[in-house]
Design an enzyme around this catalytic site. Sequence first.
Site, PDB file in Angstrom:
ATOM      1  N   ARG A   1       3.386 -12.520  -8.025  1.00 55.68           N
ATOM      2  CA  ARG A   1       4.843 -12.321  -7.322  1.00 55.68           C
ATOM      3  C   ARG A   1       4.645 -12.489  -5.783  1.00 55.68           C
ATOM      4  NH1 ARG A   1       9.442 -10.133  -9.141  1.00 55.68           N
ATOM      5  NH2 ARG A   1       8.384  -8.992 -10.855  1.00 55.68           N
TER       6      ARG A   1
ATOM      7  N   GLY B   1       7.528  -5.520 -15.384  1.00 56.01           N
ATOM      8  CA  GLY B   1       7.027  -6.343 -16.065  1.00 56.01           C
ATOM      9  C   GLY B   1       5.907  -5.663 -16.955  1.00 56.01           C
TER      10      GLY B   1
ATOM     11  N   ASP C   1       6.541  -1.145  -8.173  1.00 61.25           N
ATOM     12  CA  ASP C   1       7.736  -0.825  -7.093  1.00 61.25           C
ATOM     13  C   ASP C   1       8.935  -0.487  -7.694  1.00 61.25           C
ATOM     14  OD1 ASP C   1       5.648  -1.150  -5.225  1.00 61.25           O
ATOM     15  OD2 ASP C   1       6.658  -3.034  -4.180  1.00 61.25           O
TER      16      ASP C   1
ATOM     17  N   ARG D   1      14.142  -4.745 -17.116  1.00 61.91           N
ATOM     18  CA  ARG D   1      14.603  -4.403 -15.695  1.00 61.91           C
ATOM     19  C   ARG D   1      16.026  -4.330 -15.843  1.00 61.91           C
ATOM     20  NH1 ARG D   1      10.722  -9.164 -14.643  1.00 61.91           N
ATOM     21  NH2 ARG D   1       8.821  -8.040 -13.717  1.00 61.91           N
TER      22      ARG D   1
ATOM     23  N   THR E   1       0.744  -2.555 -13.380  1.00 58.79           N
ATOM     24  CA  THR E   1       1.372  -4.147 -13.152  1.00 58.79           C
ATOM     25  C   THR E   1       0.140  -5.030 -12.987  1.00 58.79           C
ATOM     26  OG1 THR E   1       2.053  -5.525 -11.452  1.00 58.79           O
ATOM     27  CG2 THR E   1       1.605  -3.592 -10.672  1.00 58.79           C
TER      28      THR E   1
ATOM     29  N   ASP F   1      -0.189  -4.859  -6.753  1.00 53.48           N
ATOM     30  CA  ASP F   1       0.555  -4.785  -5.121  1.00 53.48           C
ATOM     31  C   ASP F   1       0.713  -3.422  -5.035  1.00 53.48           C
ATOM     32  OD1 ASP F   1       2.389  -4.858  -7.149  1.00 53.48           O
ATOM     33  OD2 ASP F   1       3.603  -6.376  -6.108  1.00 53.48           O
TER      34      ASP F   1
ATOM     35  N   ASP G   1      -0.154  -7.286 -10.911  1.00 50.06           N
ATOM     36  CA  ASP G   1      -0.211  -7.922  -9.520  1.00 50.06           C
ATOM     37  C   ASP G   1      -1.160  -7.104  -8.793  1.00 50.06           C
ATOM     38  OD1 ASP G   1       1.748  -9.545 -10.613  1.00 50.06           O
ATOM     39  OD2 ASP G   1       3.540  -8.795  -9.711  1.00 50.06           O
TER      40      ASP G   1
HETATM   41  O1  F6P Z   1       5.374  -8.458 -11.627  1.00 51.45           O
HETATM   42  C1  F6P Z   1       4.327  -9.026 -12.715  1.00 51.45           C
HETATM   43  C2  F6P Z   1       4.620 -10.214 -12.983  1.00 51.45           C
HETATM   44  O2  F6P Z   1       4.186 -11.031 -13.855  1.00 51.45           O
HETATM   45  C3  F6P Z   1       4.640 -11.107 -11.648  1.00 51.45           C
HETATM   46  O3  F6P Z   1       3.130 -11.701 -11.348  1.00 51.45           O
HETATM   47  C4  F6P Z   1       5.471 -12.036 -11.844  1.00 51.45           C
HETATM   48  O4  F6P Z   1       6.042 -12.949 -10.662  1.00 51.45           O
HETATM   49  C5  F6P Z   1       6.639 -11.980 -12.589  1.00 51.45           C
HETATM   50  O5  F6P Z   1       6.299 -10.589 -13.082  1.00 51.45           O
HETATM   51  C6  F6P Z   1       7.413 -12.505 -13.556  1.00 51.45           C
HETATM   52  O6  F6P Z   1       8.419 -11.990 -14.006  1.00 51.45           O
HETATM   53  P1  F6P Z   1       9.450 -12.419 -15.284  1.00 51.45           P
HETATM   54  O7  F6P Z   1       8.503 -11.876 -16.577  1.00 51.45           O
HETATM   55  O8  F6P Z   1      10.511 -11.357 -15.276  1.00 51.45           O
HETATM   56  O9  F6P Z   1       9.573 -13.668 -15.478  1.00 51.45           O
END
Ligand code: F6P
Length: 328
Positions: A176, A15, A107, A76, A130, A134, A132
Amino acid sequence: MGKKIKKIGVMTSGGDAPGMNAAIRAVVRACSYYHVDCVGVYRGYQGLIEGDFIDLTARNVNNTINRGGTILKTARSKEFRTKKGREKAFQQLKKAKIDAMVLIGGDGTFTGGMVFYKEFKFPSIGIPGTIDNDIFGTNSTIGFDTALNTVVDAIDKIRDTASSHNRLFFVEVMGRDAGFIALNSGVGAGAEEILIPEEDLGLDRLLESLKRSKRSGKSSSIVVVAEGDKIGKNVFELANYVEENLPEYEVRVSVLGHMQRGGSPSCFDRVLASRLGVKSVELLLDGKSNLMVGLINNKIETTELNKAVKGQHRINKELLRVSDIMSL
Ligand code: F6P
């Protein structure tokens, strides 16, 4: 002693997060400073497999420190999870004469770097990027501070309408499986309750707390819910449950979504990204690999990628206590 590093690749993966461009810029400029060539890899591991590269010089990253998103794009990649995909990626790196990589992401990004090192002994350094937060081995990831400011700003706006209508708002924020965004933004925005996956408040205690709130004279309330929290099946079901059990409340839900990932990075994220970007290049030139750079007690420190991925960045319990006291 590994071979001399003459060309460094940089990519963003997973992300996107505000401040990634500031990190790319720092890597590119540090390469220039140390007279090393720099190559940008588009779309993370997928671009690596496809050889989607661009030569980058100090001037290519002009006017990027303030820009959200990532100029190198991100993805991804499923193909990189296969041995065949990684073999293709390695061949592309060899062809382009790239000696080492700086991997900006979370991660998944670091796991890719580790597997790649194991299979091909290809050196890389990770930069945590990120929203998050995390990641183990850093107090703050690039993008977290900006996302917090975005969320607080949004909740301030929601508070205006919540108080005008005497409503209870459930605001779902990203993160997340982690509650860092919820906990910090909840305290910063003065939420009555903060629901995070790391702490199970329980439905009864939530109802009790909202009843207490009402009794104490509050006419509107904000509850911040981390998207990974499991107290309700999802934020809408949780809101319905509360409305059924506390009919005195008029309830609304606001899911902030991807707006939390956008916008110009905060000064904190720009400075952090610049420091981490420079350090990552210096480490590679020093023959180091398989490490993540992070910020610990305002110092740039390194953590093995393995530990960064496996270790658990714990939430600050003191913030929960502060939130409890503030929501009286
Ligand atoms: O890891 C960053 C994040 O924005 C999380 O907070 C969220 O759960 C996820 O990515 C959303 O992913 P996507 O953009 O693939 O929907």
